[in-house]
Design an enzyme around this catalytic site. Structure first.
Site, PDB file in Angstrom:
ATOM      1  N   GLU A 141     -11.660  33.108 -17.049  1.00 10.94           N
ATOM      2  CA  GLU A 141     -11.983  33.644 -18.366  1.00 10.94           C
ATOM      3  C   GLU A 141     -11.763  35.645 -17.823  1.00 10.94           C
ATOM      4  O   GLU A 141     -11.748  36.021 -18.883  1.00 10.94           O
ATOM      5  CB  GLU A 141     -12.834  33.324 -18.854  1.00 10.94           C
ATOM      6  CG  GLU A 141     -12.757  31.415 -19.241  1.00 10.94           C
ATOM      7  CD  GLU A 141     -11.711  31.145 -20.206  1.00 10.94           C
ATOM      8  OE1 GLU A 141     -10.847  31.878 -20.271  1.00 10.94           O
ATOM      9  OE2 GLU A 141     -12.088  30.502 -21.224  1.00 10.94           O
ATOM     10  N   GLU A 211      -2.766  35.775 -11.295  1.00 12.75           N
ATOM     11  CA  GLU A 211      -3.695  36.968 -12.595  1.00 12.75           C
ATOM     12  C   GLU A 211      -2.229  37.541 -11.930  1.00 12.75           C
ATOM     13  O   GLU A 211      -1.880  38.264 -13.507  1.00 12.75           O
ATOM     14  CB  GLU A 211      -4.605  37.224 -12.246  1.00 12.75           C
ATOM     15  CG  GLU A 211      -5.661  36.305 -13.356  1.00 12.75           C
ATOM     16  CD  GLU A 211      -5.318  36.088 -14.998  1.00 12.75           C
ATOM     17  OE1 GLU A 211      -4.604  35.989 -15.749  1.00 12.75           O
ATOM     18  OE2 GLU A 211      -5.671  35.069 -15.068  1.00 12.75           O
TER      19      GLU A 211
HETATM   20  C1  LIG Z   1      -2.685  33.902 -17.213  1.00 12.19           C
HETATM   21  C2  LIG Z   1      -4.966  33.931 -18.076  1.00 12.19           C
HETATM   22  N1  LIG Z   1      -5.531  33.811 -17.484  1.00 12.19           N
HETATM   23  C3  LIG Z   1      -6.384  33.931 -18.713  1.00 12.19           C
HETATM   24  C4  LIG Z   1      -6.919  33.585 -19.762  1.00 12.19           C
HETATM   25  C5  LIG Z   1      -7.824  33.679 -20.578  1.00 12.19           C
HETATM   26  N2  LIG Z   1      -7.765  32.523 -20.863  1.00 12.19           N
HETATM   27  C6  LIG Z   1      -7.817  31.634 -22.043  1.00 12.19           C
HETATM   28  O1  LIG Z   1      -7.266  31.737 -22.634  1.00 12.19           O
HETATM   29  C7  LIG Z   1      -5.101  33.579 -20.132  1.00 12.19           C
HETATM   30  N3  LIG Z   1      -4.471  32.725 -21.503  1.00 12.19           N
HETATM   31  N4  LIG Z   1      -3.764  33.377 -19.940  1.00 12.19           N
END
Ligand SMILES: Cc1ncc(CNC=O)c(N)n1
Length: 220
Positions: A141, A211
């Site tokens: 998050e 990420e």
């Molecule tokens: C790849 C990624 N990481 C974190 C988030 C954020 N959490 C939920 O929406 C997201 N949407 N996508």
């Protein structure tokens, strides 16, 4: 207990370069400076919809662990609040996809996305401690919060079409929610045995690396 001086802050200093690669990725910076290629945005949107669908059962597993393992009933309320916003988020992805002419049912998850979803599944195992799972949950998050908040700062040249996306994760309410998750993670890390703390640190690093790769994948 407030954010600051906890295990998480120590880790963020220790792994600062990786954290910056995840939160100030060239794709995020290209949103902020207005040079983003909309085809990258569309690729991200489609892939992230698949990710968010996998994130829902992971959130439910964190909620379940909080109910079983936490001594503080407010943990459950914070996580439940996050899950409630995921309900809106899925509806938003559908609306946004149709705005960009994306057919969500035809999107095939890319390799990195599959890996990320498999990682979430591995954390759903009942053997994974709540402390490890909540650390990963916070990190997932927080990287979006920090990245998208950057695109809303004064002087940013975020294209108007992408403002709503940046607001979704970059808004102050989401920032407060991330600080609550950070406080929860710190509280549990502060009293966990060393092997659990070590596994939580590994999970944090895995999130940050995934990420970075997720942004790379979206950039094409
Ligand atoms: C790849 C990624 N990481 C974190 C988030 C954020 N959490 C939920 O929406 C997201 N949407 N996508």
């Amino acid at each position: 207990m407030e954010v600051g001086g906890g295990v998480i802050e120590t880790w963020l200093k220790k792994h600062r370069m990786l954290y910056i690669r995840a939160t100030k990725h060239p794709l995020i910076l290209s949103i902020r400076d207005g040079t983003i290629d909309f085809s990258s945005f569309k690729r991200w949107l489609g892939q992230d919809y698949i990710f968010v669908r996998a994130f829902v059962p992971f959130s439910a597993s964190v909620l379940l662990k909080a109910c079983k393992e936490s001594d503080n009933s407010s943990d459950m309320e914070v996580i439940l609040g996050g899950m409630a916003s995921l309900n809106d988020e899925i509806a938003w992805f559908k609306k946004e996809a149709s705005k960009w002419g994306l057919e969500l049912s035809t999107i095939v998850p890319q390799k990195v996305n599959q890996e990320y979803c498999r990682f979430l599944e591995s954390l759903m195992s009942p053997q994974v401690e709540y402390t490890v799972a909540i650390t990963a949950f916070w990190a997932i998050e927080a990287v979006y919060q920090e990245g998208f908040a950057l695109c809303l700062q004064d002087g940013s040249k975020t294209p108007p079409e992408l403002k709503e996306t940046c607001q979704r994760w970059g808004n102050d309410g989401f920032g407060q929610y991330c600080r609550s998750l950070q406080n929860i993670a710190n509280r549990h890390l502060g009293k966990a045995p060393p092997d659990v703390v070590a596994r939580a640190e590994v999970a944090l690093l895995q999130v940050l690396e995934l990420e970075v790769e997720f942004w790379n994948m979206s950039q094409g």
